[in-house]
Design an enzyme around this catalytic site. Sequence first.
Site, short mmCIF file in Angstrom:
data_model
loop_
_atom_site.label_atom_id
_atom_site.label_comp_id
_atom_site.label_asym_id
_atom_site.label_seq_id
_atom_site.Cartn_x
_atom_site.Cartn_y
_atom_site.Cartn_z
N GLN A 126 -48.32 -28.83 19.77
CA GLN A 126 -47.90 -27.45 19.97
C GLN A 126 -46.56 -27.04 19.34
O GLN A 126 -46.47 -25.98 18.72
CB GLN A 126 -47.84 -27.14 21.48
CG GLN A 126 -47.53 -25.68 21.75
CD GLN A 126 -47.37 -25.30 23.21
OE1 GLN A 126 -46.86 -24.25 23.51
NE2 GLN A 126 -47.83 -26.13 24.12
N GLU B 210 -44.11 -31.39 26.41
CA GLU B 210 -43.56 -30.19 27.05
C GLU B 210 -42.78 -30.44 28.35
O GLU B 210 -41.60 -30.13 28.47
CB GLU B 210 -44.73 -29.22 27.32
CG GLU B 210 -44.41 -28.03 28.18
CD GLU B 210 -43.46 -27.04 27.51
OE1 GLU B 210 -43.69 -26.70 26.34
OE2 GLU B 210 -42.48 -26.61 28.16
N ASP C 27 -42.15 -26.78 24.15
CA ASP C 27 -42.91 -26.82 22.90
C ASP C 27 -42.72 -25.54 22.08
O ASP C 27 -42.13 -25.54 21.01
CB ASP C 27 -44.40 -27.00 23.20
CG ASP C 27 -44.74 -28.45 23.46
OD1 ASP C 27 -43.98 -29.33 23.05
OD2 ASP C 27 -45.78 -28.70 24.08
N GLY D 55 -29.04 -13.47 36.76
CA GLY D 55 -27.89 -12.71 36.31
C GLY D 55 -27.10 -12.13 37.47
O GLY D 55 -27.22 -12.58 38.62
N GLY D 56 -26.30 -11.10 37.17
CA GLY D 56 -25.41 -10.54 38.18
C GLY D 56 -26.05 -9.48 39.06
O GLY D 56 -25.42 -8.97 39.98
N1 COA Z 1 -52.65 -39.72 7.54
C1 COA Z 1 -52.42 -40.94 8.04
N2 COA Z 1 -51.76 -41.14 9.20
C2 COA Z 1 -51.35 -40.05 9.88
C3 COA Z 1 -51.56 -38.75 9.41
C4 COA Z 1 -52.25 -38.60 8.18
N3 COA Z 1 -52.48 -37.41 7.66
N4 COA Z 1 -51.03 -37.88 10.31
C5 COA Z 1 -50.52 -38.61 11.29
N5 COA Z 1 -50.69 -39.92 11.05
C6 COA Z 1 -50.27 -41.06 11.84
C7 COA Z 1 -48.75 -41.20 11.86
O1 COA Z 1 -48.31 -41.79 10.67
C8 COA Z 1 -48.56 -42.08 13.08
O2 COA Z 1 -48.80 -43.41 12.72
P1 COA Z 1 -47.77 -44.64 13.02
O3 COA Z 1 -47.25 -44.43 14.41
O4 COA Z 1 -48.66 -45.82 12.89
O5 COA Z 1 -46.70 -44.58 12.04
C9 COA Z 1 -49.71 -41.66 13.98
O6 COA Z 1 -50.57 -40.84 13.19
C10 COA Z 1 -49.38 -40.92 15.24
O7 COA Z 1 -48.32 -40.02 15.10
P2 COA Z 1 -47.44 -39.67 16.38
O8 COA Z 1 -46.54 -38.55 16.06
O9 COA Z 1 -46.79 -40.91 16.88
O10 COA Z 1 -48.56 -39.15 17.41
P3 COA Z 1 -48.80 -39.52 18.93
O11 COA Z 1 -50.08 -38.86 19.27
O12 COA Z 1 -48.70 -40.96 19.20
O13 COA Z 1 -47.59 -38.80 19.69
C11 COA Z 1 -46.24 -36.92 20.30
C12 COA Z 1 -47.63 -37.42 19.93
C13 COA Z 1 -46.30 -35.42 20.40
C14 COA Z 1 -45.82 -37.50 21.65
C15 COA Z 1 -45.22 -37.36 19.22
O14 COA Z 1 -45.69 -36.94 17.98
C16 COA Z 1 -43.82 -36.83 19.43
O15 COA Z 1 -43.07 -37.30 20.29
N6 COA Z 1 -43.42 -35.84 18.63
C17 COA Z 1 -42.07 -35.29 18.63
C18 COA Z 1 -41.85 -34.40 19.79
C19 COA Z 1 -42.86 -33.29 19.88
O16 COA Z 1 -43.05 -32.53 18.98
N7 COA Z 1 -43.46 -33.19 21.05
C20 COA Z 1 -44.24 -32.05 21.42
C21 COA Z 1 -45.60 -32.08 20.99
S1 COA Z 1 -46.31 -30.58 21.49
#
Ligand code: COA
Length: 477
Positions: free
Chosen positions: A68, A190, A219, A298-299
């Site tokens: 998101q 979030e 988010d 607020g106030g």
């Molecule tokens: N091709 C190949 N690999 C891909 C890819 C693509 N096009 N797009 C994503 N990936 C891979 C990434 O390289 C990563 O691999 P690795 O961990 O082996 O290096 C993997 O997909 C997962 O990415 P990640 O961001 O770790 O996803 P997740 O599902 O494990 O975590 C979140 C999700 C949201 C918790 C995390 O992305 C995060 O903390 N983001 C930052 C904060 C944030 O935006 N949070 C709010 C989300 S609404």
Amino acid sequence: MAKRRTQKKTRSRAALRKSPRKVVKLASVRKSAKRANGNGLPRPSTKPFGKAGKALEGVKILDFTHVQSGPTCTQLLGYMGADVIKVERPGVGDITRTQLRDVKGQDSLYFTMLNANKRSITIDSKNPKGKDILERLIKHCDVLVENFAPGALDRMGLTWEYIHKTNPRMIVASVKGFGPGPYEDCKVYENIAQCAGGAASTTGFREGPPLVTGAQIGDSGTGLHLAFGIVTALYQRNRTGRGQKVLAAMQDGVLNLARVKLRDQQRLAHGPLTEYSQYGEGVPFGKATPRAGNDSGGGQPGWILKCKGWESDPDAYIYFITQAPVWEAICDVIGKPEWKTDSDYAKPPARLPRLKHIFATIEQWTMTKTKFEVMEICNKVDIPVGPILSMKEIAEEASLRETGTIVEVDHPGRGKYLTVGNPVKLSDSITEVKRSPLLGEHTDEILTKVLGYSAKELADIKASGAITAPEKAEKAA
Ligand code: COA
């Protein structure tokens, strides 16, 4: 004087057409334009407002976002006219495509409502040919936006150093859960951000546990902060010619939105928070900003009050603010004219310890009216009130449709659905909301028309598995 300036400008333009030393001449044209206009900007467009292109027209976004926070940001940039190219993992795509699905086999509303005005290309960023494509995209685009878990972009080989070397003009914009510090490596969603940013500890009722809010301040709020950072970095690039890193940490974004509670934290050192109803109830304050229920931040004291029908309608409530300048009008409306002169009620400081009683009295009146009747009566005499609108009421609100805040979109897979259009309205950049893309819908188009791959190269890419899911790649090979 004005005539001389015009002549000089005309000469410069004519010289520019003839001269091979375009760079020098262009600079002189710019200088003279600056003199003519006084600020270096082009002359004001004579096109009608809304017909001079979109605000971010020409800005190319390499969108690596998912879930998101990131998609909110790039959707806003798309609403403002940027060309947003969303990179998704072949065969999988943004995880939200399949999360909270309401129509079998179709992209979810979670996805469709966050990914309008984008094109989708599938690329396996870990495939060598996929990396080549990404390099071309990095050279082509102005901004890379991502919200992977910390370190994921680096693990793909897309370090800041690599990106900056490949395209020094590129802005690299990231959402992370936390900024540098003890939690920088943590994944964040979030509600974690709402808690870590101080919002949850100050939300809810004093007697209850901390509460998260339905508004996605972690988010969507951070996506909004990031969009602001990107646009600002684009503006600075006009002067410096180079890109930079933009970081919006969710904790920081939430704290920015909850700043009034940090204000109250500091006020606590100087005595009780007299506008909190807790003060009037004689409950001592602790060491930290407390949860304040529906107290106004607020106030001007406020509270949520029951309206006619509250027994069966969970949203038959109104937010009522006892704004000081209209206190006399409030007294008249609720049938308490004597409060206008009573020293216990006439002045704001006298009212603070009595807020609970005051709101209970006002509620006796609001309960005799619907929330819309209260709204009508109060607005006539400038009393600030706001109905508690359900999502059903919002979805049906004609005025929100008319302004484009709520838009009905047609999707080839799922049919018509509602989405939230651009909440920010620009008079010269009118938003048209275009449905979210299907997974990889624009892969071929981007590879050939944007990046210039030939038909032969495209066939090689397809066979390599760089843009297709593994099983399909095997078949193609
Ligand atoms: N091709 C190949 N690999 C891909 C890819 C693509 N096009 N797009 C994503 N990936 C891979 C990434 O390289 C990563 O691999 P690795 O961990 O082996 O290096 C993997 O997909 C997962 O990415 P990640 O961001 O770790 O996803 P997740 O599902 O494990 O975590 C979140 C999700 C949201 C918790 C995390 O992305 C995060 O903390 N983001 C930052 C904060 C944030 O935006 N949070 C709010 C989300 S609404």
